[in-house]
Design a protein around this motif. Structure first.
Motif, short mmCIF file in Angstrom:
data_model
loop_
_atom_site.label_atom_id
_atom_site.label_comp_id
_atom_site.label_asym_id
_atom_site.label_seq_id
_atom_site.Cartn_x
_atom_site.Cartn_y
_atom_site.Cartn_z
N ARG A 1 -2.62 2.70 8.08
CA ARG A 1 -2.58 2.27 9.47
C ARG A 1 -2.25 0.78 9.59
O ARG A 1 -2.78 -0.04 8.85
CB ARG A 1 -3.92 2.53 10.15
N VAL A 2 -1.36 0.46 10.52
CA VAL A 2 -1.10 -0.92 10.92
C VAL A 2 -1.52 -1.04 12.38
O VAL A 2 -1.01 -0.31 13.24
CB VAL A 2 0.39 -1.29 10.79
N ASP A 3 -2.47 -1.90 12.66
CA ASP A 3 -2.96 -2.03 14.03
C ASP A 3 -1.95 -2.80 14.87
O ASP A 3 -1.54 -3.91 14.53
CB ASP A 3 -4.31 -2.74 14.06
N GLY A 4 -1.55 -2.20 15.99
CA GLY A 4 -0.60 -2.83 16.89
C GLY A 4 -1.19 -3.04 18.26
O GLY A 4 -2.22 -2.45 18.62
N PRO A 5 -0.55 -3.86 19.08
CA PRO A 5 -1.06 -4.14 20.42
C PRO A 5 -0.82 -2.97 21.37
O PRO A 5 0.15 -2.23 21.24
CB PRO A 5 -0.23 -5.36 20.85
N ARG A 6 -1.70 -2.81 22.35
CA ARG A 6 -1.53 -1.74 23.33
C ARG A 6 -0.28 -1.94 24.18
O ARG A 6 0.24 -1.00 24.76
CB ARG A 6 -2.77 -1.67 24.23
N SER A 7 0.20 -3.16 24.23
CA SER A 7 1.41 -3.45 25.02
C SER A 7 2.68 -2.88 24.41
O SER A 7 3.73 -2.83 25.07
CB SER A 7 1.57 -4.97 25.17
N LEU B 1 0.79 -1.23 0.00
CA LEU B 1 0.00 0.00 0.00
C LEU B 1 0.83 1.28 0.00
O LEU B 1 0.58 2.19 -0.77
CB LEU B 1 -0.94 0.01 1.22
N GLY B 2 1.80 1.36 0.90
CA GLY B 2 2.58 2.58 1.05
C GLY B 2 3.03 2.74 2.49
O GLY B 2 3.04 1.77 3.26
N SER B 3 3.41 3.94 2.85
CA SER B 3 3.97 4.20 4.18
C SER B 3 3.03 3.73 5.29
O SER B 3 1.84 4.01 5.28
CB SER B 3 4.26 5.69 4.33
N ALA B 4 3.61 3.02 6.26
CA ALA B 4 2.83 2.34 7.29
C ALA B 4 3.11 2.94 8.66
O ALA B 4 4.27 3.10 9.05
CB ALA B 4 3.16 0.85 7.30
N ILE B 5 2.05 3.27 9.39
CA ILE B 5 2.19 3.83 10.72
C ILE B 5 1.49 2.90 11.71
O ILE B 5 0.28 2.66 11.62
CB ILE B 5 1.56 5.23 10.81
N THR B 6 2.24 2.36 12.65
CA THR B 6 1.66 1.51 13.68
C THR B 6 0.79 2.35 14.61
O THR B 6 1.21 3.41 15.09
CB THR B 6 2.76 0.82 14.49
N CYS B 7 -0.43 1.89 14.86
CA CYS B 7 -1.36 2.63 15.71
C CYS B 7 -2.08 1.67 16.66
O CYS B 7 -2.21 0.47 16.38
CB CYS B 7 -2.43 3.33 14.87
N THR B 8 -2.53 2.22 17.75
CA THR B 8 -3.40 1.47 18.65
C THR B 8 -4.65 2.29 18.92
O THR B 8 -4.59 3.52 18.98
CB THR B 8 -2.68 1.11 19.97
N LYS B 9 -5.78 1.62 19.04
CA LYS B 9 -7.06 2.31 19.20
C LYS B 9 -7.14 3.02 20.54
O LYS B 9 -6.81 2.46 21.57
CB LYS B 9 -8.20 1.29 19.10
#
Length: 237
Positions: free
Chosen positions: A204-210, A129-137
């Motif tokens: 967006r890349v969904d990451g763990p809250r940890s 897709l393109g540039s990826a940013i790890t995020c958490t909700k």
């Protein structure tokens, strides 16, 4: 080619460890910086790693690289006065040896609870897709405030916290960091901020809250608790 870009040039001014930068604090006998790099070392898709470290602690870090057999650490560079400068120096070191289409995963040296799935998801997102940013909700109500006055209560349905890795093509990374410096910017918050400033699309890349960053003493104790749980689960099978 996939490169882990680890920046750890700070000295931990918000931690109480006055004599030791936070990246060298240990959990289970291993420094935080080593815990972080080990995830990249063990990941089959990561080819090399570059680390930007405070120059006063470079020799200590080089010793850790040898001691823990971090064989993918291909470059060690002196960190700059800001996180932006440290990231920029690391990227320039990589650019001397790697093609512009290499994927770089820019990650905090004191974010040691990253996992293999998150690394894989970042690489795949950049390539597809393109540039990826790890995020958490976000799971709490966020407000904007000036002074003690609450200006606005923001709906949290679409709010996320940006974390790391923040991943993109090497050529794109160099372009945005070079442009920032040319415009007199030396202390941008992160790569995502620069990408948006210069009109790049982010995914967006969904990451763990940890996947927390160790900034304060409280963060350190929370992180240690996570490691205790991981160790118990490993021992328990």
């Amino acid at each position: 080619m996939n490169i882990g870009v680890i920046f750890a040039g700070g000295i931990g001014s918000r931690m109480s460890s006055a004599n030791l930068p936070k990246q060298f604090l240990e959990i289970h006998g291993t420094p935080l910086i080593v815990h972080t790099i080990q995830h990249f070392q063990d990941h089959p898709e990561i080819d090399r790693v570059v680390v930007a470290i405070h120059p006063d602690w470079r020799d200590r870090f080089a010793h850790l690289v040898a001691r823990f057999e971090l064989t993918k650490v291909n470059w060690i560079v002196d960190g700059g006065a800001t996180g932006q400068e440290s990231r920029h120096r690391a990227l320039r070191a990589v650019a001397n040896d790697c093609p512009e289409d290499a994927v770089v995963l820019i990650h905090d040296g004191v974010r040691p609870l990253i996992d293999a799935q998150l690394i894989s998801d970042n690489i795949r997102t950049v390539r597809e897709l393109g540039s990826a940013i790890t995020c958490t909700k976000g799971n709490e109500t966020i407000v904007s405030s000036s002074g003690r006055h609450i200006d606005e209560v923001l709906p949290r349905d679409f709010l996320y916290v940006a974390q790391a890795p923040q991943s993109l093509r090497l050529g794109t990374a160099l372009d945005i960091y070079n442009r920032a410096v040319a415009e007199g910017e030396h202390d941008s918050i992160d790569t995502a901020t620069l990408l948006r400033r210069y009109g790049h699309e982010l995914f967006r890349v969904d990451g763990p809250r940890s996947n927390i960053k160790i900034t304060t003493a409280e963060d350190y104790y929370i992180c240690r608790a996570f490691f205790d749980v991981i160790e118990r689960n490993q021992i328990g099978g």
